[in-house]
Scaffold this motif. Structure first.
Motif, PDB file in Angstrom:
ATOM      1  N   LYS A  51       0.832  -1.208   0.000  1.00  0.00           N
ATOM      2  CA  LYS A  51       0.000   0.000   0.000  1.00  0.00           C
ATOM      3  C   LYS A  51       0.863   1.253   0.000  1.00  0.00           C
ATOM      4  O   LYS A  51       0.566   2.235  -0.690  1.00  0.00           O
ATOM      5  CB  LYS A  51      -0.926   0.001   1.221  1.00  0.00           C
ATOM      6  CG  LYS A  51      -2.044  -1.016   1.166  1.00  0.00           C
ATOM      7  CD  LYS A  51      -2.887  -0.970   2.434  1.00  0.00           C
ATOM      8  CE  LYS A  51      -3.962  -2.036   2.432  1.00  0.00           C
ATOM      9  NZ  LYS A  51      -4.745  -2.040   3.707  1.00  0.00           N
ATOM     10  N   ASP A  52       1.947   1.229   0.779  1.00  0.00           N
ATOM     11  CA  ASP A  52       2.870   2.374   0.798  1.00  0.00           C
ATOM     12  C   ASP A  52       3.455   2.616  -0.590  1.00  0.00           C
ATOM     13  O   ASP A  52       3.580   3.764  -1.030  1.00  0.00           O
ATOM     14  CB  ASP A  52       4.016   2.118   1.786  1.00  0.00           C
ATOM     15  CG  ASP A  52       3.557   2.008   3.225  1.00  0.00           C
ATOM     16  OD1 ASP A  52       2.562   2.659   3.586  1.00  0.00           O
ATOM     17  OD2 ASP A  52       4.207   1.260   3.977  1.00  0.00           O
ATOM     18  N   LEU A  53       3.825   1.540  -1.274  1.00  0.00           N
ATOM     19  CA  LEU A  53       4.429   1.669  -2.597  1.00  0.00           C
ATOM     20  C   LEU A  53       3.409   2.161  -3.622  1.00  0.00           C
ATOM     21  O   LEU A  53       3.736   2.993  -4.477  1.00  0.00           O
ATOM     22  CB  LEU A  53       5.036   0.332  -3.019  1.00  0.00           C
ATOM     23  CG  LEU A  53       6.166  -0.182  -2.115  1.00  0.00           C
ATOM     24  CD1 LEU A  53       6.617  -1.576  -2.552  1.00  0.00           C
ATOM     25  CD2 LEU A  53       7.342   0.780  -2.113  1.00  0.00           C
ATOM     26  N   ARG A  54       2.189   1.669  -3.531  1.00  0.00           N
ATOM     27  CA  ARG A  54       1.142   2.162  -4.442  1.00  0.00           C
ATOM     28  C   ARG A  54       0.899   3.653  -4.217  1.00  0.00           C
ATOM     29  O   ARG A  54       0.698   4.408  -5.179  1.00  0.00           O
ATOM     30  CB  ARG A  54      -0.155   1.383  -4.221  1.00  0.00           C
ATOM     31  CG  ARG A  54      -0.097  -0.062  -4.679  1.00  0.00           C
ATOM     32  CD  ARG A  54      -1.472  -0.711  -4.651  1.00  0.00           C
ATOM     33  NE  ARG A  54      -1.353  -2.153  -4.823  1.00  0.00           N
ATOM     34  CZ  ARG A  54      -1.383  -3.042  -3.845  1.00  0.00           C
ATOM     35  NH1 ARG A  54      -1.578  -2.629  -2.590  1.00  0.00           N
ATOM     36  NH2 ARG A  54      -1.249  -4.322  -4.090  1.00  0.00           N
ATOM     37  N   LEU A  74       1.775  -5.132  -8.022  1.00  0.00           N
ATOM     38  CA  LEU A  74       2.341  -3.792  -8.044  1.00  0.00           C
ATOM     39  C   LEU A  74       2.925  -3.488  -9.418  1.00  0.00           C
ATOM     40  O   LEU A  74       3.287  -4.408 -10.162  1.00  0.00           O
ATOM     41  CB  LEU A  74       3.455  -3.665  -6.994  1.00  0.00           C
ATOM     42  CG  LEU A  74       3.034  -3.692  -5.532  1.00  0.00           C
ATOM     43  CD1 LEU A  74       4.234  -3.961  -4.635  1.00  0.00           C
ATOM     44  CD2 LEU A  74       2.370  -2.364  -5.143  1.00  0.00           C
ATOM     45  N   ASP A  75       3.043  -2.222  -9.723  1.00  0.00           N
ATOM     46  CA  ASP A  75       3.726  -1.802 -10.948  1.00  0.00           C
ATOM     47  C   ASP A  75       5.219  -1.773 -10.626  1.00  0.00           C
ATOM     48  O   ASP A  75       5.807  -0.716 -10.369  1.00  0.00           O
ATOM     49  CB  ASP A  75       3.221  -0.417 -11.379  1.00  0.00           C
ATOM     50  CG  ASP A  75       3.689  -0.045 -12.773  1.00  0.00           C
ATOM     51  OD1 ASP A  75       4.604  -0.724 -13.293  1.00  0.00           O
ATOM     52  OD2 ASP A  75       3.161   0.923 -13.340  1.00  0.00           O
ATOM     53  N   ALA A 104      11.174  -6.836 -12.190  1.00  0.00           N
ATOM     54  CA  ALA A 104      11.134  -5.610 -12.996  1.00  0.00           C
ATOM     55  C   ALA A 104      11.527  -4.379 -12.189  1.00  0.00           C
ATOM     56  O   ALA A 104      11.778  -3.310 -12.762  1.00  0.00           O
ATOM     57  CB  ALA A 104       9.742  -5.420 -13.592  1.00  0.00           C
ATOM     58  N   ALA A 105      11.587  -4.501 -10.865  1.00  0.00           N
ATOM     59  CA  ALA A 105      11.994  -3.364 -10.028  1.00  0.00           C
ATOM     60  C   ALA A 105      13.458  -3.030 -10.281  1.00  0.00           C
ATOM     61  O   ALA A 105      14.258  -3.883 -10.673  1.00  0.00           O
ATOM     62  CB  ALA A 105      11.779  -3.699  -8.553  1.00  0.00           C
ATOM     63  N   THR A 106      13.798  -1.771 -10.050  1.00  0.00           N
ATOM     64  CA  THR A 106      15.200  -1.345 -10.120  1.00  0.00           C
ATOM     65  C   THR A 106      15.856  -1.599  -8.771  1.00  0.00           C
ATOM     66  O   THR A 106      15.337  -1.175  -7.740  1.00  0.00           O
ATOM     67  CB  THR A 106      15.290   0.150 -10.465  1.00  0.00           C
ATOM     68  OG1 THR A 106      14.701   0.370 -11.751  1.00  0.00           O
ATOM     69  CG2 THR A 106      16.737   0.623 -10.482  1.00  0.00           C
ATOM     70  N   PHE A 107      16.985  -2.296  -8.794  1.00  0.00           N
ATOM     71  CA  PHE A 107      17.694  -2.557  -7.552  1.00  0.00           C
ATOM     72  C   PHE A 107      18.977  -1.744  -7.509  1.00  0.00           C
ATOM     73  O   PHE A 107      19.773  -1.762  -8.458  1.00  0.00           O
ATOM     74  CB  PHE A 107      18.023  -4.041  -7.399  1.00  0.00           C
ATOM     75  CG  PHE A 107      18.851  -4.330  -6.176  1.00  0.00           C
ATOM     76  CD1 PHE A 107      18.305  -4.164  -4.912  1.00  0.00           C
ATOM     77  CD2 PHE A 107      20.170  -4.735  -6.275  1.00  0.00           C
ATOM     78  CE1 PHE A 107      19.059  -4.400  -3.767  1.00  0.00           C
ATOM     79  CE2 PHE A 107      20.931  -4.984  -5.154  1.00  0.00           C
ATOM     80  CZ  PHE A 107      20.374  -4.813  -3.888  1.00  0.00           C
TER      81      PHE A 107
END
Length: 239
Positions: free
Chosen positions: A30-33, A64-65, A102-105
């Protein structure tokens, strides 16, 4: 069950670790959205070690996106990502999988002999991240340390200076094993949501000592973080 503990701190107790992992993953999602909705991107800081494995795996399954999310670590041992004790290694196995890949690390390690040699590059990487973070999820050591802010660390005072502009610091401690690189207290405090994930009676007892300032825990960086953070600390715990 939510239990108010003290000003700036709220405790969430769960029957088992699976229930905790699911609740914490849904809350962080939820925080990330919210971050994506506000600024079209979100930034997350997580911790390594064995405790967060189930939480990280559960978070990876959230809808999540992920391409709009950047993830980094609260701290890292100065070992290559292929090393079994690398926090990045853990993250790539548990969180950065499936759709979450797909997230950037943003790695806290480079191929350099020690964290001091890599400091400028790691500072540049972390300095490029937008603040505040959308969520920071921390753990707790038996001596009261969080991230790699060890009370007996060689740069503990500098790394825990809430007014310092530095976002990362090398850290060496007799109890840490390998040299470390850690986000500073001022960087960790710059978050919209702050979580502490602990499991078991021993860690609950350590947290109790941190709150009262007993013994070695009187110097716990968590006490300073509670004062400096812009968000209340949400403690997620289970037996």
């Amino acid at each position: 069950m939510k239990m108010p503990v003290e000003q700036g701190c709220l405790e969430h107790r769960f029957e088992d670790c699976a229930e905790l992992a699911d609740a914490l993953a849904q809350t962080v999602a939820k925080d990330l959205r919210r971050g994506i909705a506000v600024r079209s991107a979100a930034a997350l800081v997580v911790s390594g070690g064995t405790t967060p494995k189930k939480f990280l795996a559960t978070l990876a399954q959230q809808d999540l996106d992920w391409a709009k999310i950047t993830i980094t670590l609260a701290d890292e041992r100065w070992v290559p990502p292929t090393h079994a004790r690398s926090n990045e290694h853990l993250l790539r196995e548990s969180l950065l999988t499936g759709r979450a890949a797909a997230a950037t690390f943003v790695s806290l390690y480079i191929d350099a002999p020690d964290p001091e040699s890599g400091l400028a590059e790691i500072e540049r990487r972390v300095g490029a991240l937008p603040l505040p973070f959308d969520a920071v999820v921390l753990g707790l050591g038996n001596d009261g340390h969080t991230a790699s802010l060890f009370p007996d660390g060689d740069r503990f005072a500098q790394a825990c200076d809430a007014a310092s502009p530095a976002r990362v610091s090398p850290m060496r401690s007799a109890t840490a094993g390998e040299p470390r690189i850690t986000l500073t207290l001022s960087a960790l405090a710059a978050t919209r949501a702050l979580y502490l994930h602990i499991e078991g009676a021993d860690k609950q007892a350590t947290l109790a000592r941190v709150r009262t300032g007993d013994g070695a825990c009187a110097r716990s960086p968590l006490r300073a973080l509670l004062r400096a953070a812009r968000a209340p600390l949400n403690v997620y715990t289970c037996a």
